[in-house]
Scaffold this motif. Structure first.
Motif, PDB file in Angstrom:
ATOM      1  N   SER B  22     -10.357  -4.579  -4.287  1.00 42.48           N
ATOM      2  CA  SER B  22      -9.252  -4.595  -3.342  1.00 42.48           C
ATOM      3  C   SER B  22      -7.999  -3.884  -4.177  1.00 42.48           C
ATOM      4  O   SER B  22      -7.289  -3.255  -3.636  1.00 42.48           O
ATOM      5  N   GLU B  23      -7.871  -4.155  -5.578  1.00 44.45           N
ATOM      6  CA  GLU B  23      -6.852  -3.329  -6.464  1.00 44.45           C
ATOM      7  C   GLU B  23      -7.007  -2.027  -6.341  1.00 44.45           C
ATOM      8  O   GLU B  23      -6.013  -1.135  -6.205  1.00 44.45           O
ATOM      9  N   SER B  26      -6.278  -0.322  -3.040  1.00 44.50           N
ATOM     10  CA  SER B  26      -4.833  -0.371  -2.697  1.00 44.50           C
ATOM     11  C   SER B  26      -4.177   0.819  -3.727  1.00 44.50           C
ATOM     12  O   SER B  26      -3.542   1.504  -2.998  1.00 44.50           O
ATOM     13  N   TRP B  29      -4.971   4.296  -1.914  1.00 50.17           N
ATOM     14  CA  TRP B  29      -4.305   4.413  -0.653  1.00 50.17           C
ATOM     15  C   TRP B  29      -3.121   4.619  -0.873  1.00 50.17           C
ATOM     16  O   TRP B  29      -2.479   5.538  -0.190  1.00 50.17           O
ATOM     17  N   THR B  30      -2.420   4.169  -1.945  1.00 51.72           N
ATOM     18  CA  THR B  30      -0.968   4.159  -2.262  1.00 51.72           C
ATOM     19  C   THR B  30      -0.773   5.433  -2.654  1.00 51.72           C
ATOM     20  O   THR B  30       0.169   6.462  -2.510  1.00 51.72           O
TER      21      THR B  30
END
Lengths: 243, 108
Positions: B22-23, B26, B29-30
């Motif tokens: 998930s990190e 993320s 995506w960032t």
């Protein structure tokens, strides 16, 4: 035909302990040729360190110098002094006069402009017209694109977009280098080419800017530095009384 | 209806410590949103197919039309929570089978 990728700008001293790591990482990422700038009066150890590191990583080392002259006269003097010693000569243009002289001079290989000061990016249509008659290519370092953030990155990207459009219009070759000084700033050749998409350079042009264009510059200069070179297209084959 | 063409990308991750999936997503995506905005991110149809923290390999699927966006965003990733991280695309393929056939060759 398989491309040989070249990173003509590793920003590290060849005698630094991290230099070897940078070279090995570059080799692992798929580069075949690298250059790190040497000082004009470089010592034998610095040259040997570059050669040794490249030999271990099975890379082709290129002798490069970065000159930062303040006036056009200083530029001419400095080039005269170093041209026969180095395979790639890059000029960091801090003033418009130097930029114009560097673009005209056929002994200059790369034109570099400061990344952070966008007022000092003098690559406009006049500069491109001069360099398309010469042999100089526009060098773009990718390090600022990786480390900058916010307005400075936006301004840098917009300058690059304008400059690459001008370079394409005037058929000025573009060279993309990493400009990396740390391991974490190194990217594989296709990654660098992908970043060129951010300033509007298509993949084909971007890949050429990391492979064919720098390789062509090095090949041309090695040919000229060869003692048997007479003029473009003319080489000394044999000399002696029976010739 | 026109079929949507996709590409599978194998990414090699370089980081110190640990990074869960998930990190990782993320971070990706960032980077995409930062560079191309929400509109650009919406074109990618990005999804995580496989994540192997031990091998430091992630496999993602994206729309072919957004391949350049993804490649540029992947190369722009520099840090996660002040820890340096580097992502490199090692293989791109039109099928998962083709991709998995080429990953071992790179790992040797």
């Amino acid at each position: 035909m398989k491309r040989t990728f070249c990173d003509l700008h590793l920003r590290a001293k060849t005698t630094d302990p991290t230099f070897k790591q940078l070279v090995c990482k570059n080799a692992a990422l798929g580069f075949g040729m690298i250059a790190a700038p040497l000082p004009p009066d470089f010592l034998r150890e610095e040259h040997d360190a570059l050669k040794m590191a490249c030999q271990e990583a099975e890379l082709d080392p290129v002798l490069r110098i970065d000159l930062r002259p303040r006036t056009p006269d200083e530029l001419i003097q400095q080039i005269r002094r170093v041209r026969r010693k180095f395979e790639v000569v890059s000029i960091i243009c801090d003033t418009k006069e130097v930029a114009r002289q560097a673009a005209k001079d056929r002994r200059v290989d790369l034109l570099s402009f400061p990344a952070l000061d966008y007022r000092k990016r003098f690559f406009d249509r006049a500069e491109a017209e001069l360099s398309c008659n010469g042999l100089a290519a526009l060098e773009i370092d990718m390090k600022p694109l990786i480390v900058l953030d916010g307005p400075s990155k936006i301004r840098f990207l917009s300058s690059l977009r304008r400059e690459t459009a001008i370079a394409k219009e005037f058929k000025v070759p573009i060279v993309i280098s990493s400009g990396a000084s740390e391991l974490m700033l190194l990217r594989n050749p296709r990654g660098l080419a992908a970043m060129a998409f951010l300033f509007g350079l298509e993949e084909r042009y971007a890949l050429d800017a990391i492979s064919n264009v720098p390789a062509e510059i090095v090949k041309r200069n090695r040919l000229k530095l060869d003692p048997k070179f007479v003029a473009p297209g003319i080489r000394l084959i044999r000399e002696g009384k029976d010739c | 209806m026109k079929r949507v063409k996709r590409r599978y990308l194998a990414l090699q991750l370089e980081f110190d410590g640990s990074l869960n999936e998930s990190e990782f997503m993320s971070t990706l995506w960032t980077s995409i949103v930062k560079l191309f905005g929400e509109y650009g991110a919406s074109l990618t149809n990005l999804s995580l197919i496989d994540y192997r923290e031990d091998l430091r390999i992630a496999i993602i699927r994206v729309n072919l039309v957004a391949l350049d966006i993804i490649r540029a965003s992947v190369a722009s990733v520099t840090s996660l929570a002040n820890k340096p991280i580097v992502l490199n695309v090692v293989v791109a393929s039109g099928t998962l089978k083709g991709l998995s056939g080429r990953i071992p060759k790179i790992k040797k």
